[in-house]
Design a protein around this motif. Structure first.
Motif, mmCIF file in Angstrom:
data_model
loop_
_atom_site.group_PDB
_atom_site.id
_atom_site.type_symbol
_atom_site.label_atom_id
_atom_site.label_comp_id
_atom_site.label_asym_id
_atom_site.label_seq_id
_atom_site.Cartn_x
_atom_site.Cartn_y
_atom_site.Cartn_z
ATOM 1 N N PHE A 1 13.564 -42.780 26.694
ATOM 2 C CA PHE A 1 12.147 -42.651 26.379
ATOM 3 C C PHE A 1 11.443 -41.894 27.506
ATOM 4 O O PHE A 1 11.721 -42.095 28.669
ATOM 5 C CB PHE A 1 11.507 -44.029 26.193
ATOM 6 C CG PHE A 1 10.222 -43.970 25.429
ATOM 7 C CD1 PHE A 1 9.010 -43.778 26.073
ATOM 8 C CD2 PHE A 1 10.201 -44.082 24.047
ATOM 9 C CE1 PHE A 1 7.826 -43.709 25.372
ATOM 10 C CE2 PHE A 1 9.028 -44.018 23.329
ATOM 11 C CZ PHE A 1 7.838 -43.830 24.000
ATOM 12 N N ASP A 2 10.516 -41.018 27.153
ATOM 13 C CA ASP A 2 9.828 -40.169 28.126
ATOM 14 C C ASP A 2 8.786 -40.981 28.883
ATOM 15 O O ASP A 2 7.721 -41.307 28.361
ATOM 16 C CB ASP A 2 9.163 -38.995 27.403
ATOM 17 C CG ASP A 2 8.599 -37.968 28.380
ATOM 18 O OD1 ASP A 2 8.680 -38.200 29.600
ATOM 19 O OD2 ASP A 2 8.094 -36.928 27.909
ATOM 20 N N ASN A 3 9.105 -41.303 30.153
ATOM 21 C CA ASN A 3 8.179 -42.097 30.958
ATOM 22 C C ASN A 3 6.869 -41.359 31.225
ATOM 23 O O ASN A 3 5.837 -41.987 31.490
ATOM 24 C CB ASN A 3 8.828 -42.460 32.294
ATOM 25 C CG ASN A 3 10.005 -43.399 32.125
ATOM 26 O OD1 ASN A 3 9.967 -44.286 31.269
ATOM 27 N ND2 ASN A 3 11.053 -43.210 32.907
ATOM 28 N N LEU A 4 6.898 -40.043 31.167
ATOM 29 C CA LEU A 4 5.695 -39.268 31.443
ATOM 30 C C LEU A 4 4.636 -39.451 30.358
ATOM 31 O O LEU A 4 3.472 -39.125 30.567
ATOM 32 C CB LEU A 4 6.046 -37.784 31.580
ATOM 33 C CG LEU A 4 6.965 -37.417 32.749
ATOM 34 C CD1 LEU A 4 7.290 -35.931 32.713
ATOM 35 C CD2 LEU A 4 6.320 -37.793 34.078
ATOM 36 N N GLN A 5 5.038 -39.970 29.191
ATOM 37 C CA GLN A 5 4.081 -40.181 28.111
ATOM 38 C C GLN A 5 3.563 -41.613 28.045
ATOM 39 O O GLN A 5 2.908 -41.988 27.075
ATOM 40 C CB GLN A 5 4.719 -39.806 26.767
ATOM 41 C CG GLN A 5 4.978 -38.324 26.602
ATOM 42 C CD GLN A 5 5.366 -37.956 25.183
ATOM 43 O OE1 GLN A 5 5.609 -38.817 24.342
ATOM 44 N NE2 GLN A 5 5.408 -36.669 24.900
ATOM 45 N N CYS A 6 3.853 -42.398 29.066
ATOM 46 C CA CYS A 6 3.436 -43.803 29.068
ATOM 47 C C CYS A 6 2.100 -43.975 29.783
ATOM 48 O O CYS A 6 1.792 -43.277 30.748
ATOM 49 C CB CYS A 6 4.489 -44.673 29.757
ATOM 50 S SG CYS A 6 6.057 -44.746 28.877
ATOM 51 N N TYR A 7 1.311 -44.913 29.282
ATOM 52 C CA TYR A 7 0.111 -45.359 29.990
ATOM 53 C C TYR A 7 0.526 -46.514 30.902
ATOM 54 O O TYR A 7 0.656 -47.656 30.467
ATOM 55 C CB TYR A 7 -0.959 -45.837 29.003
ATOM 56 C CG TYR A 7 -1.839 -44.739 28.461
ATOM 57 C CD1 TYR A 7 -2.891 -44.232 29.215
ATOM 58 C CD2 TYR A 7 -1.618 -44.208 27.199
ATOM 59 C CE1 TYR A 7 -3.712 -43.229 28.721
ATOM 60 C CE2 TYR A 7 -2.431 -43.201 26.694
ATOM 61 C CZ TYR A 7 -3.472 -42.716 27.460
ATOM 62 O OH TYR A 7 -4.285 -41.721 26.967
ATOM 63 N N TRP A 8 0.743 -46.209 32.175
ATOM 64 C CA TRP A 8 1.182 -47.228 33.130
ATOM 65 C C TRP A 8 -0.008 -48.050 33.600
ATOM 66 O O TRP A 8 -1.092 -47.521 33.862
ATOM 67 C CB TRP A 8 1.860 -46.554 34.311
ATOM 68 C CG TRP A 8 3.116 -45.843 33.918
ATOM 69 C CD1 TRP A 8 3.257 -44.533 33.562
ATOM 70 C CD2 TRP A 8 4.410 -46.427 33.790
ATOM 71 N NE1 TRP A 8 4.559 -44.256 33.234
ATOM 72 C CE2 TRP A 8 5.291 -45.406 33.367
ATOM 73 C CE3 TRP A 8 4.921 -47.709 33.996
ATOM 74 C CZ2 TRP A 8 6.645 -45.621 33.145
ATOM 75 C CZ3 TRP A 8 6.262 -47.922 33.784
ATOM 76 C CH2 TRP A 8 7.103 -46.894 33.357
ATOM 77 N N ILE A 9 0.208 -49.345 33.714
ATOM 78 C CA ILE A 9 -0.878 -50.281 34.022
ATOM 79 C C ILE A 9 -0.471 -51.186 35.180
ATOM 80 O O ILE A 9 0.626 -51.751 35.187
ATOM 81 C CB ILE A 9 -1.210 -51.172 32.796
ATOM 82 C CG1 ILE A 9 -1.608 -50.316 31.585
ATOM 83 C CG2 ILE A 9 -2.300 -52.185 33.136
ATOM 84 C CD1 ILE A 9 -2.936 -49.633 31.695
ATOM 85 N N HIS A 10 -1.337 -51.319 36.172
ATOM 86 C CA HIS A 10 -1.210 -52.368 37.173
ATOM 87 C C HIS A 10 -2.076 -53.551 36.731
ATOM 88 O O HIS A 10 -3.205 -53.341 36.268
ATOM 89 C CB HIS A 10 -1.706 -51.903 38.540
ATOM 90 C CG HIS A 10 -0.687 -51.149 39.324
ATOM 91 N ND1 HIS A 10 0.593 -51.609 39.509
ATOM 92 C CD2 HIS A 10 -0.768 -49.964 39.987
ATOM 93 C CE1 HIS A 10 1.256 -50.742 40.253
ATOM 94 N NE2 HIS A 10 0.457 -49.721 40.552
#
Length: 632
Positions: A284-293
């Motif tokens: 899965f393309d990690n660059l297309q993820c909305y990463w959240i802290h």
């Protein structure tokens, strides 16, 4: 004219139109107020004016003189009144005025008439053929040489709802006058009547503070501001008439004839851990993820097993103010949305779910555990089989000994801004374990092709699976297989479908953003649950687009994904395309200049040049404060 309507006519000349309206509606309860700019003596000099005025009064109407249609709010008689319809026939500044003056007249009229227009009222403007500047004009003038009627109306937050011929034949006593301030008529042949109505307001950007149970821990976080309007919309609830739900029902009913689908209804968390996604979604393309802290003040903690089975999502909405997050005195909380992460280093990160595959995999694992511990009748309560009896389930798909299991919900992808790039959409995910000899991939593809090929969907073989594509949209779904524990006998087949793009395709919706509209006129068209193939009729016709460029200097740590996120937030989703048109790297300052072209365009709201420019100025402010760029 509908009964019990109050009608205001402005810019009348000899009052023949108002008189004709009164004659046509003599048996209705419509109330007509006819006005003109001239004083009474001048108006009465026009041929037939006195008789027409008398007809209006005899019908119970009102005639007012010296009323400026660009200053209706200043008219004492009109104060406190609202009208269901405001009519302006063949507006003109008089004499040999050019298009710019007449545009200004239209704009000021629209800004004025909304002060006396009912909330659900209409504004009717008749123009000679070619003046309006819309595709309905034949031949159409060049945009710069037209009156740009829809753009002028948008300045008053009005949208063009309909365009139809001006039917002067239905008004036998009507005689147009006032052409170039003379007692001459306008060219009413092929003239067009433009109908305008109010636009809904833009949805304010909000901070959505979330509390979710994720893998046994309570996690507090904020939904990224640009996504705040994509959560909790309930398009897929059981009583929904939203086209996304209609498409899902259409697909499930189609599959039910051969492969019954067991849909799981459960509120799944929006959040998923990075480790969990890596485990079940390889490649899965990690660059297309909305990463959240998680919010830094709220430490996650383990909960007891009995709590983990409970539903698990709470949300609180706060208005977004400037560049701060304000909520219950917690201004120091940090709602972080990461755009550049290293999974090996940042192992405790979460993301907004980019796919439902982890949730479906977990459901199937839990079902296997339940199957081993409970009687069959208890197991069946957890899953609802769509469109088929239980005994038929094991006989579908030409002998395959499995149901299709499915879930659906909103997923999120951090993607550049283009016509068919959706930051949030509804995914329908179906999966099943089938005997190899049943050729399940071929069977699933056959079902999808049977259902969707009439709407232009084709199947293309790509690396990693089979893609469902349609022009001009592009990718709308995938079908892929994976091995099972007994890979010699069975195979797992899954289908992932973008319900939003399918709804656009199957109902001929011109813009995917319409699916998220709050305007009741959108859902009204689906109240009778029309079948796929029924074309959606836009409630905002011929909206204008506006192009603005923005250029700025950045430092070495430029993140384009954050730029797209801020564009979506600042523009309230009205930017439909962003193009990089120029870059320049300074040889001495370690800075790079970027120039982007933004296209503002909206099928859901009235978007004027003034409003688009206001959004663009807000974008400059947010870029400067959040990304520390220097606007050029």
């Amino acid at each position: 004219m509908s009964p019990s309507r109050s009608v205001l006519l402005v810019g009348e000349g000899n009052f023949s139109f108002s008189s004709s309206v009164c004659r046509l509606d003599s048996e209705s309860e419509s109330s007509v107020t006819a006005t003109c700019l001239q004083h009474q003596e001048e108006a009465l000099r026009q041929e037939g004016a006195a008789a027409n005025i008398q007809t209006i009064k005899d019908s119970g109407g009102t005639v007012l003189f010296e009323v400026d249609c660009t200053k209706l709010g200043e008219c004492a008689f009109l104060k406190g009144r609202v009208f269901d319809r405001v009519v302006f026939n063949f507006p003109h500044c008089g004499r040999k005025s050019g298009v710019k003056k007449n545009r200004e007249l239209l704009k000021n009229f629209f800004l004025s008439c909304v002060e006396v227009l009912a909330e659900d009222g209409e504004v009717h403007v008749s123009l000679c053929n070619g003046q309006g500047g819309t595709p309905a004009d034949q031949p159409k003038r060049e945009w710069h040489n037209s009156w740009q009627v829809s753009a002028m109306a948008a300045e008053a937050h009005l949208i063009l709802s309909a365009v139809r011929p001006f039917e002067s034949d239905n008004l036998p006593s009507y005689k147009s006058t006032g052409y170039r301030s003379q007692d001459k008529g306008f060219h009413v042949e092929k003239a067009l009547l433009h109908v305008f109505s109010r636009s809904t307001s833009y949805t304010p950007v909000q901070i959505v503070q979330m509390e979710e149970l994720v893998e046994g821990e309570k996690v507090h976080y904020n939904i990224p501001a640009e996504l705040s309007d994509y959560v909790f919309r309930r398009f897929l609830c059981s009583d929904s008439i939203h086209p996304v739900k209609l498409v899902q029902d259409f697909l499930l009913e189609g599959f039910a004839e051969r492969c019954p689908v067991s849909m799981k209804e459960e509120p799944f968390p929006f959040l998923i851990s990075a480790k969990r996604l890596q485990t079940c979604c390889h490649g899965f393309d990690n660059l297309q993820c909305y990463w959240i802290h998680p919010l830094q003040k709220e430490l996650t903690f383990h909960v007891q097993e009995k709590d983990a089975a409970c539903s698990n999502t709470k949300a609180t909405l706060y208005p977004s103010k400037s560049d701060k997050v304000r909520s219950k005195g917690t201004e120091c909380l940090q709602p972080i949305c990461c755009h550049d992460v290293n999974l090996e280093v940042e192992g405790d990160l979460y993301m907004l779910r980019p796919s439902l595959r982890p949730q479906l995999e977990e459901l199937l694992i839990n079902k296997e555990d339940i199957d081993a511990a409970q009687p069959q009748e208890e197991i069946d309560k957890g899953f609802e089989v769509e469109g088929s009896k239980k005994e038929e389930a094991c006989q579908g798909c030409n002998g395959a000994s499995s149901l299709l299991f499915g879930i659906s919900g909103v997923v999120f992808k951090s993607v550049p801004i283009s016509l068919w790039a959706l930051p949030a959409f509804h995914e329908l995910l179906l999966t099943g374990v089938f005997p190899l000899e049943s050729e399940p991939v071929r069977l699933i593809l056959h079902e999808l092709e049977t259902l969707l090929s009439p709407y232009g969907v084709s199947i293309v073989t790509e690396e990693g699976g089979l893609h469902l594509v349609a022009q001009p949209i592009g990718l709308i779904g995938k079908v892929f297989s994976s091995d099972t524990a007994d890979s010699n006998k069975h195979v797992t087949v899954s289908a992932s479908l973008n319900l939003d793009l399918l709804a656009v395709l199957l109902f001929s919706v011109p813009d995917w953003r319409l699916l998220w509209s709050h305007d009741p006129r959108f859902l009204k068209q689906f109240s009778l649950r029309p079948p796929p193939g029924t074309s959606f009729q836009p409630f905002s016709l011929h909206p204008e687009s506006f192009s603005f460029d923005i250029s700025f200097w950045t430092g070495p740590a430029w993140e384009e994904k954050r730029f797209y996120a801020i564009v979506r937030e600042a523009s309230r989703g009205t930017v439909e395309q962003v193009k990089l048109i120029d870059t320049f790297s300074h040889p001495d300052l370690s800075q790079t200049s970027y120039c982007y072209r933004l296209i503002y365009h909206s099928h859901t709201h009235a978007l004027s040049h003034t409003q688009a420019l206001r959004f663009h100025k807000q974008l400059e402010v947010l870029l400067s404060s959040r990304l520390q760029v220097t606007i050029r």
